[in-house]
Design a protein around this motif. Structure first.
Motif, PDB file in Angstrom:
ATOM      1  N   PRO A 197       0.830  -1.217   0.000  1.00  0.00           N
ATOM      2  CA  PRO A 197       0.000   0.000   0.000  1.00  0.00           C
ATOM      3  C   PRO A 197       0.856   1.255   0.000  1.00  0.00           C
ATOM      4  CG  PRO A 197       0.030  -0.998   2.175  1.00  0.00           C
ATOM      5  CD  PRO A 197       0.760  -1.952   1.269  1.00  0.00           C
ATOM      6  N   ILE A 198       0.360   2.273  -0.683  1.00  0.00           N
ATOM      7  CA  ILE A 198       1.092   3.542  -0.782  1.00  0.00           C
ATOM      8  C   ILE A 198       0.272   4.687  -0.197  1.00  0.00           C
ATOM      9  CG2 ILE A 198       2.066   5.227  -2.397  1.00  0.00           C
ATOM     10  CD1 ILE A 198       2.823   2.880  -4.194  1.00  0.00           C
ATOM     11  N   LEU A 199      -0.979   4.847  -0.640  1.00  0.00           N
ATOM     12  CA  LEU A 199      -1.869   5.911  -0.152  1.00  0.00           C
ATOM     13  C   LEU A 199      -3.267   5.336   0.058  1.00  0.00           C
ATOM     14  CD1 LEU A 199      -0.888   8.822  -2.571  1.00  0.00           C
ATOM     15  CD2 LEU A 199      -0.398   8.765  -0.130  1.00  0.00           C
ATOM     16  N   GLN A 200      -3.960   5.869   1.045  1.00  0.00           N
ATOM     17  CA  GLN A 200      -5.371   5.502   1.242  1.00  0.00           C
ATOM     18  C   GLN A 200      -6.235   6.722   0.929  1.00  0.00           C
ATOM     19  OE1 GLN A 200      -6.468   4.181   5.148  1.00  0.00           O
ATOM     20  NE2 GLN A 200      -8.513   3.551   4.525  1.00  0.00           N
ATOM     21  N   ILE A 201      -7.265   6.511   0.130  1.00  0.00           N
ATOM     22  CA  ILE A 201      -8.162   7.586  -0.304  1.00  0.00           C
ATOM     23  C   ILE A 201      -9.572   7.279   0.182  1.00  0.00           C
ATOM     24  CG2 ILE A 201      -9.121   8.812  -2.294  1.00  0.00           C
ATOM     25  CD1 ILE A 201      -6.594   8.111  -3.810  1.00  0.00           C
ATOM     26  N   ILE A 202     -10.240   8.293   0.691  1.00  0.00           N
ATOM     27  CA  ILE A 202     -11.642   8.128   1.074  1.00  0.00           C
ATOM     28  C   ILE A 202     -12.501   8.969   0.134  1.00  0.00           C
ATOM     29  CG2 ILE A 202     -11.140   7.655   3.499  1.00  0.00           C
ATOM     30  CD1 ILE A 202     -11.934  10.519   4.145  1.00  0.00           C
ATOM     31  N   SER A 203     -13.669   8.440  -0.150  1.00  0.00           N
ATOM     32  CA  SER A 203     -14.593   9.135  -1.043  1.00  0.00           C
ATOM     33  C   SER A 203     -15.951   9.237  -0.392  1.00  0.00           C
ATOM     34  CB  SER A 203     -14.716   8.383  -2.375  1.00  0.00           C
ATOM     35  OG  SER A 203     -15.730   8.962  -3.177  1.00  0.00           O
ATOM     36  N   ASN A 204     -16.591  10.398  -0.569  1.00  0.00           N
ATOM     37  CA  ASN A 204     -17.942  10.607  -0.046  1.00  0.00           C
ATOM     38  C   ASN A 204     -18.993  10.491  -1.143  1.00  0.00           C
ATOM     39  OD1 ASN A 204     -17.029  11.119   2.612  1.00  0.00           O
ATOM     40  ND2 ASN A 204     -16.470  13.197   2.031  1.00  0.00           N
ATOM     41  N   GLN A 205     -18.585   9.975  -2.304  1.00  0.00           N
ATOM     42  CA  GLN A 205     -19.540   9.835  -3.398  1.00  0.00           C
ATOM     43  C   GLN A 205     -20.614   8.807  -3.064  1.00  0.00           C
ATOM     44  OE1 GLN A 205     -16.779   9.016  -6.683  1.00  0.00           O
ATOM     45  NE2 GLN A 205     -17.444  10.906  -7.627  1.00  0.00           N
ATOM     46  N   LYS A 206     -20.210   7.741  -2.394  1.00  0.00           N
ATOM     47  CA  LYS A 206     -21.164   6.699  -2.023  1.00  0.00           C
ATOM     48  C   LYS A 206     -20.952   6.340  -0.566  1.00  0.00           C
ATOM     49  CE  LYS A 206     -23.165   2.341  -3.621  1.00  0.00           C
ATOM     50  NZ  LYS A 206     -23.084   1.238  -4.608  1.00  0.00           N
ATOM     51  N   LEU A 207     -21.973   6.627   0.240  1.00  0.00           N
ATOM     52  CA  LEU A 207     -21.921   6.366   1.673  1.00  0.00           C
ATOM     53  C   LEU A 207     -23.017   5.375   2.053  1.00  0.00           C
ATOM     54  CD1 LEU A 207     -21.518  10.054   2.904  1.00  0.00           C
ATOM     55  CD2 LEU A 207     -19.691   8.386   2.585  1.00  0.00           C
ATOM     56  N   ARG A 208     -22.847   4.784   3.205  1.00  0.00           N
ATOM     57  CA  ARG A 208     -23.865   3.869   3.720  1.00  0.00           C
ATOM     58  C   ARG A 208     -24.190   4.253   5.152  1.00  0.00           C
ATOM     59  NH1 ARG A 208     -22.717  -2.001   2.273  1.00  0.00           N
ATOM     60  NH2 ARG A 208     -23.583  -1.172   0.336  1.00  0.00           N
ATOM     61  N   ALA A 209     -25.470   4.487   5.415  1.00  0.00           N
ATOM     62  CA  ALA A 209     -25.932   4.822   6.754  1.00  0.00           C
ATOM     63  C   ALA A 209     -26.260   3.550   7.515  1.00  0.00           C
ATOM     64  CB  ALA A 209     -27.158   5.727   6.680  1.00  0.00           C
ATOM     65  N   HIS A 210     -25.731   3.467   8.738  1.00  0.00           N
ATOM     66  CA  HIS A 210     -26.071   2.376   9.654  1.00  0.00           C
ATOM     67  C   HIS A 210     -26.973   2.951  10.747  1.00  0.00           C
ATOM     68  CE1 HIS A 210     -23.172  -0.766   8.251  1.00  0.00           C
ATOM     69  NE2 HIS A 210     -22.568   0.299   7.751  1.00  0.00           N
ATOM     70  N   LEU A 211     -28.228   2.521  10.777  1.00  0.00           N
ATOM     71  CA  LEU A 211     -29.211   3.052  11.713  1.00  0.00           C
ATOM     72  C   LEU A 211     -29.681   1.933  12.644  1.00  0.00           C
ATOM     73  CD1 LEU A 211     -31.313   5.064   9.125  1.00  0.00           C
ATOM     74  CD2 LEU A 211     -29.674   6.028  10.744  1.00  0.00           C
ATOM     75  N   PRO A 212     -29.442   2.065  13.963  1.00  0.00           N
ATOM     76  CA  PRO A 212     -29.883   1.031  14.898  1.00  0.00           C
ATOM     77  C   PRO A 212     -31.334   1.259  15.329  1.00  0.00           C
ATOM     78  CG  PRO A 212     -28.563   2.657  16.045  1.00  0.00           C
ATOM     79  CD  PRO A 212     -28.622   3.100  14.604  1.00  0.00           C
ATOM     80  N   TYR A 213     -32.185   0.276  15.109  1.00  0.00           N
ATOM     81  CA  TYR A 213     -33.587   0.339  15.523  1.00  0.00           C
ATOM     82  C   TYR A 213     -33.877  -0.778  16.521  1.00  0.00           C
ATOM     83  CZ  TYR A 213     -34.944   3.854  12.107  1.00  0.00           C
ATOM     84  OH  TYR A 213     -35.075   5.029  11.408  1.00  0.00           O
ATOM     85  N   PRO A 214     -34.822  -0.554  17.437  1.00  0.00           N
ATOM     86  CA  PRO A 214     -35.144  -1.601  18.414  1.00  0.00           C
ATOM     87  C   PRO A 214     -35.679  -2.851  17.728  1.00  0.00           C
ATOM     88  CG  PRO A 214     -36.734   0.188  18.504  1.00  0.00           C
ATOM     89  CD  PRO A 214     -35.624   0.655  17.630  1.00  0.00           C
ATOM     90  N   GLU A 215     -35.438  -3.990  18.355  1.00  0.00           N
ATOM     91  CA  GLU A 215     -35.791  -5.264  17.735  1.00  0.00           C
ATOM     92  C   GLU A 215     -37.293  -5.452  17.580  1.00  0.00           C
ATOM     93  OE1 GLU A 215     -34.364  -8.420  20.162  1.00  0.00           O
ATOM     94  OE2 GLU A 215     -35.023  -7.508  22.028  1.00  0.00           O
ATOM     95  N   ASN A 216     -38.101  -4.709  18.354  1.00  0.00           N
ATOM     96  CA  ASN A 216     -39.554  -4.889  18.229  1.00  0.00           C
ATOM     97  C   ASN A 216     -40.105  -4.330  16.915  1.00  0.00           C
ATOM     98  OD1 ASN A 216     -39.367  -2.162  18.685  1.00  0.00           O
ATOM     99  ND2 ASN A 216     -40.490  -2.168  20.603  1.00  0.00           N
ATOM    100  N   LEU A 217     -39.273  -3.615  16.133  1.00  0.00           N
ATOM    101  CA  LEU A 217     -39.710  -3.116  14.830  1.00  0.00           C
ATOM    102  C   LEU A 217     -39.420  -4.105  13.709  1.00  0.00           C
ATOM    103  CD1 LEU A 217     -38.694   0.654  14.842  1.00  0.00           C
ATOM    104  CD2 LEU A 217     -40.981  -0.304  14.996  1.00  0.00           C
ATOM    105  N   GLY A 218     -38.840  -5.231  14.056  1.00  0.00           N
ATOM    106  CA  GLY A 218     -38.446  -6.190  13.030  1.00  0.00           C
ATOM    107  C   GLY A 218     -39.581  -6.604  12.119  1.00  0.00           C
ATOM    108  N   GLY A 219     -40.797  -6.730  12.649  1.00  0.00           N
ATOM    109  CA  GLY A 219     -41.925  -7.142  11.838  1.00  0.00           C
ATOM    110  C   GLY A 219     -42.443  -6.066  10.911  1.00  0.00           C
ATOM    111  N   LYS A 220     -42.066  -4.806  11.145  1.00  0.00           N
ATOM    112  CA  LYS A 220     -42.550  -3.700  10.320  1.00  0.00           C
ATOM    113  C   LYS A 220     -41.565  -3.302   9.223  1.00  0.00           C
ATOM    114  CE  LYS A 220     -45.178  -1.662  14.154  1.00  0.00           C
ATOM    115  NZ  LYS A 220     -45.391  -0.456  14.970  1.00  0.00           N
ATOM    116  N   LEU A 221     -40.317  -3.685   9.383  1.00  0.00           N
ATOM    117  CA  LEU A 221     -39.293  -3.271   8.428  1.00  0.00           C
ATOM    118  C   LEU A 221     -39.244  -4.236   7.243  1.00  0.00           C
ATOM    119  CD1 LEU A 221     -36.393  -2.384  10.886  1.00  0.00           C
ATOM    120  CD2 LEU A 221     -38.066  -0.850   9.872  1.00  0.00           C
ATOM    121  N   ARG A 222     -38.990  -3.656   6.072  1.00  0.00           N
ATOM    122  CA  ARG A 222     -38.833  -4.458   4.857  1.00  0.00           C
ATOM    123  C   ARG A 222     -38.020  -3.649   3.841  1.00  0.00           C
ATOM    124  NH1 ARG A 222     -43.909  -2.266   4.732  1.00  0.00           N
ATOM    125  NH2 ARG A 222     -44.475  -1.132   2.813  1.00  0.00           N
TER     126      ARG A 222
END
Length: 370
Positions: A197-222
């Motif tokens: 490895p020589i250089l590490q580059i980060i890009s904000n063109q494509k991001l992924r959001a990680h959102l924690p929701y309570p487990e009781n919503l499992g039946g409503k999420l799809r």
């Protein structure tokens, strides 16, 4: 002494009678001023059923630029924190070995081209001799075979030259994406092998959001549900869809990790916090009122309907609280006038004064002309 006391008592009574005679009688018939209230009308609107969570943003495109050929590092052209464009040269390796190999390969190609050309001429001359029966066909076939061999050797030499030229071009390291240099791993003078490895580059063109929701919503999420997202690093709201979700079960947490991708949002940064609202559904004609209109009383939650400057208490059943408004499920109709500011101080059947009416009745003062 007793005479003095009697005289003092008489004087006190006289003074009390005098004060009583001089004082004005109180106006016990004066009515209290009705409380001031502002009013609005209950309205119908489309109301979304949302579930909110605060999570983090992860960069999906964070490539590490590595050496593709073994060489010594000559220059690093992009420092940490610098913004780079796709295709921009960010580092240089020593190309000397590949330059020498390229010259050698070019010489070999030129030599084989000359041999092939000479062999082609031999074939043409001997073909005429065969026509005149000066030599046998076997001799001509042997020359043709040598010609094919030279041709194949030339093709191989040209391929080697292309390989060397291609590898020599790899001494100029290019940024694979638009992004920002996160880390410099090597320095000029270091010798790197293939894959180092020589250089590490980060890009904000494509991001992924990680959102924690309570487990009781499992039946409503799809997958496919609409998600609205905001982040402190940008004023622009993003909208995405729920890509997938997976349970995160650890000793201290029971949650569902909801994943949402964000593409090309200005100001959004990897590692920042993100607030997500998943749209689970909606009410098309929900009756809503301002939060200040709903007051807690011993009978429950109430609003005060204003009719003819009189407050009428209505017990209501509430639903969703959203954007400063409350959904009314029972007890109120759309279009009814209700108290807002001052509602907390009202009682049933209380007389009120409406602020807008007071302003309308107040005339502006005019200064006397000199």
């Amino acid at each position: 002494m007793p005479g003095y006391r009697l005289w003092a008592s008489a004087l006190s009574a006289l003074l009390a009678l005098s004060v009583s005679a001089c004082s004005k009688p109180e106006d016990n018939n004066k009515k209290p001023t009705p409380p001031l209230v502002s009013v609005t009308q209950a309205e119908t609107t489309r109301l979304e059923i949302r579930e909110q969570a605060i999570g983090t943003l992860e960069g999906i495109m964070d490539p590490t630029v590595a050496a593709e050929v073994p060489a010594r590092v000559v220059r690093i052209l992009a420092s940490p924190g610098q913004v780079v464009k796709k295709g921009e040269v960010i580092a240089l390796l020593d190309p000397q070995d590949y330059t020498l190999q390229q010259r050698e390969a070019e010489s070999e190609v030129a030599r084989l081209e000359a041999l092939l050309l000479n062999q082609q001429r031999n074939v043409e001359r001997n073909a005429k001799l065969v026509e005149k029966n000066f030599i046998s066909q076997f001799a001509l076939d042997e020359l043709e075979t040598q010609k094919i061999a030279f041709k194949r050797q030339l093709e191989g030499a040209r391929s080697r030259l292309e390989t060397i030229t291609h590898n020599g071009g790899k001494t100029r390291l290019l940024s694979p994406i638009d992004g920002k240099v996160e880390k410099q791993i090597v320095s000029p003078g270091d010798y790197v092998k293939v894959g180092d490895p020589i250089l590490q580059i980060i890009s904000n063109q494509k991001l992924r959001a990680h959102l924690p929701y309570p487990e009781n919503l499992g039946g409503k999420l799809r997958p496919g549900l609409k998600v609205r997202l905001t982040t402190p690093t940008s004023d622009q709201e993003a909208e995405g869809v729920l890509r997938e979700f997976k349970p995160v079960i650890v000793s201290t947490n029971r949650a569902i990790d909801v994943l949402v991708d964000i593409i090309d949002q200005p100001g959004w940064q990897s590692g920042a916090s993100v607030t997500g609202n998943i749209i689970l559904g909606e009410y098309q004609d929900a009756i809503v009122v301002p939060e200040l209109s709903v007051v807690l009383r011993p009978a429950g939650q109430v609003v005060y309907v204003i009719k003819d400057d009189v407050a009428q208490q209505r017990i209501v059943k509430t639903g969703i609280y959203q954007d400063g408004r409350i959904q009314i499920l029972e007890g109120l109709q759309a279009g009814e006038t209700i108290a807002v500011d001052g509602a907390a101080f009202l009682t049933d059947q209380a007389q009120v004064q409406i602020k807008s009416e007071i302003k309308a009745q107040t005339k502006p003062e005019h200064k006397a002309q000199p």
